[in-house]
Write an enzyme that holds these catalytic residues in place. Structure first.
Site, PDB file in Angstrom:
ATOM      1  N   LYS A 124       6.678  -9.945  -2.833  1.00 22.50           N
ATOM      2  CA  LYS A 124       5.864  -8.868  -3.580  1.00 22.50           C
ATOM      3  C   LYS A 124       4.352  -9.257  -3.598  1.00 22.50           C
ATOM      4  CE  LYS A 124       9.151  -6.964  -3.046  1.00 22.50           C
ATOM      5  NZ  LYS A 124       9.185  -5.847  -2.087  1.00 22.50           N
ATOM      6  N   ARG A 137     -10.805  -2.475   5.677  1.00 20.28           N
ATOM      7  CA  ARG A 137     -10.964  -1.699   6.440  1.00 20.28           C
ATOM      8  C   ARG A 137     -11.361  -0.110   6.069  1.00 20.28           C
ATOM      9  NH1 ARG A 137      -6.659   0.179   8.926  1.00 20.28           N
ATOM     10  NH2 ARG A 137      -7.412   0.015  10.975  1.00 20.28           N
ATOM     11  N   HIS A 150       2.484   0.548  -7.890  1.00 23.60           N
ATOM     12  CA  HIS A 150       3.840  -0.117  -7.466  1.00 23.60           C
ATOM     13  C   HIS A 150       3.862  -1.592  -7.198  1.00 23.60           C
ATOM     14  CE1 HIS A 150       6.815  -0.748  -4.918  1.00 23.60           C
ATOM     15  NE2 HIS A 150       6.432  -1.210  -3.698  1.00 23.60           N
ATOM     16  N   LYS A 204       9.803   7.866  14.286  1.00 19.94           N
ATOM     17  CA  LYS A 204       9.003   7.944  13.114  1.00 19.94           C
ATOM     18  C   LYS A 204       9.362   8.895  12.119  1.00 19.94           C
ATOM     19  CE  LYS A 204       4.790   9.608  13.745  1.00 19.94           C
ATOM     20  NZ  LYS A 204       3.519  10.023  13.755  1.00 19.94           N
ATOM     21  N   THR A 208      11.595   8.911   6.619  1.00 24.51           N
ATOM     22  CA  THR A 208      11.631   9.455   5.250  1.00 24.51           C
ATOM     23  C   THR A 208      13.000   9.432   5.024  1.00 24.51           C
ATOM     24  OG1 THR A 208       9.543  10.455   5.516  1.00 24.51           O
ATOM     25  CG2 THR A 208      10.861  11.351   3.770  1.00 24.51           C
TER      26      THR A 208
END
Length: 310
Positions: A124, A137, A150, A204, A208
């Site tokens: 983590k 970036r 999170h 892709k 979800t």
């Protein structure tokens, strides 16, 4: 004098609290107390929310294409290894998928599970690089509150997991999360390799759905505890935390799925794109863009997915 008394009281409370901890993990890296990890987490929050954006304000964004390729596939390799270790240390070698207790013995199997839990905890901190790459970036719009929350809460809560309950039914979500990370970071790694690899990323749209399946499985598994007549799991507080976290992210993803895939399909294409952007920016904590600077993570793991280029 009052400060001294308060300090003594805090020390006493902590001593009573920590005396129930697992002695096997007390000397492992970052396990002596929650203070070292708290410092790292606070430094992470300060950098990604304040210092980093200020340092980059008048600088050119870093080109991290090669770094992202190595990083993403590195996480894939680490996640595969953790999947294997979770399976071999319990989930594929004896766990019932019901009331699985923590084995606090020094047996090779029990120690293997504890070590795997620590490795998952440490991973983590590695995944904090997701946010740092956003900052370097100059993708500051992707550094949302939920994303940072999170990445901060995961290692913090898992410290207690490794210190008190490294094993048993409370680790099922970590196994599933590792499986999902193999899929998600493979996508990000291929995306980072350039537009010529987009033809291999037709799947892709299913990411979800994979996340939703994960949350349903985690929530279903952990909620068994509340219907068992007798399950003497050693630290039930972790059951409540995992269950709550799983249900929250399941709700967020169902809401996202409805607006992005169901409600959105009935709108003109321009409005579909706007709806997608609105909800991903509002509730998701990562990004999967064409350049591979993506993140899908969560606990209970609350893996969170967020498209930029859908």
């Amino acid at each position: 004098m009052e400060f001294s008394n308060m300090k003594s009281t805090v020390a006493l409370v902590y001593d009573r609290f920590i005396q129930n901890a697992d002695v096997r993990t007390e000397d492992w890296l970052l396990m002596s107390s929650p203070v070292p990890q708290s410092i790292i987490i606070l430094a992470y929050i300060y950098f990604v929310m304040s210092l980093g954006p200020r340092l980059m304000e008048n600088r050119k964004a870093f080109d991290l294409k090669n770094v992202l390729i190595v990083y993403n596939f590195g996480v894939v390799g680490l996640s595969l290894y953790m999947c294997y270790e979770f399976v071999m240390s319990g989930w594929g070698t004896g766990y019932s998928f019901r009331c699985d207790l923590v084995d606090y013995s020094d047996s090779p199997q029990a120690m293997r599970m504890a070590a795997t839990c620590w490795l998952y905890y440490f991973s983590k901190f590695i995944e904090m690089l997701d946010t740092i790459f956003f900052v370097l970036r100059k993708k500051n719009s992707q550094v949302t509150f939920l994303h940072v929350y999170h990445h901060s809460i995961m290692p913090f809560t898992w410290w207690f997991g490794v210190r008190f309950a490294p094993g048993g039914l409370g680790t099922f979500h970590a196994l599933l999360n590792s499986v999902v990370h193999v899929i998600m970071y493979t996508y990000y790694g291929l995306s980072a390799m350039g537009p010529q690899y987009q033809k291999y990323l037709w799947w892709k749209k299913h990411l979800t759905t994979i996340q939703l399946i994960q949350f349903v499985m985690v929530t279903t598994h952990i909620c068994q505890y509340f219907f068992m007549k007798d399950c003497p799991y050693q630290f039930p507080i972790f059951i409540y935390i995992i269950g709550l976290y799983g249900m929250i992210f399941l709700f967020l993803f169902l809401n996202f799925y409805y607006h992005a895939y169901t409600k959105g399909k009935r709108l003109p294409k321009v409005l579909q794109a706007q709806t997608w952007a609105h909800h991903t920016n509002g509730i998701m904590s990562g990004t999967a863009s064409a350049d591979g600077n993506g993140h899908a993570d969560g606990h209970s793991n609350g893996n969170v997915f967020h498209h930029k280029d859908a």
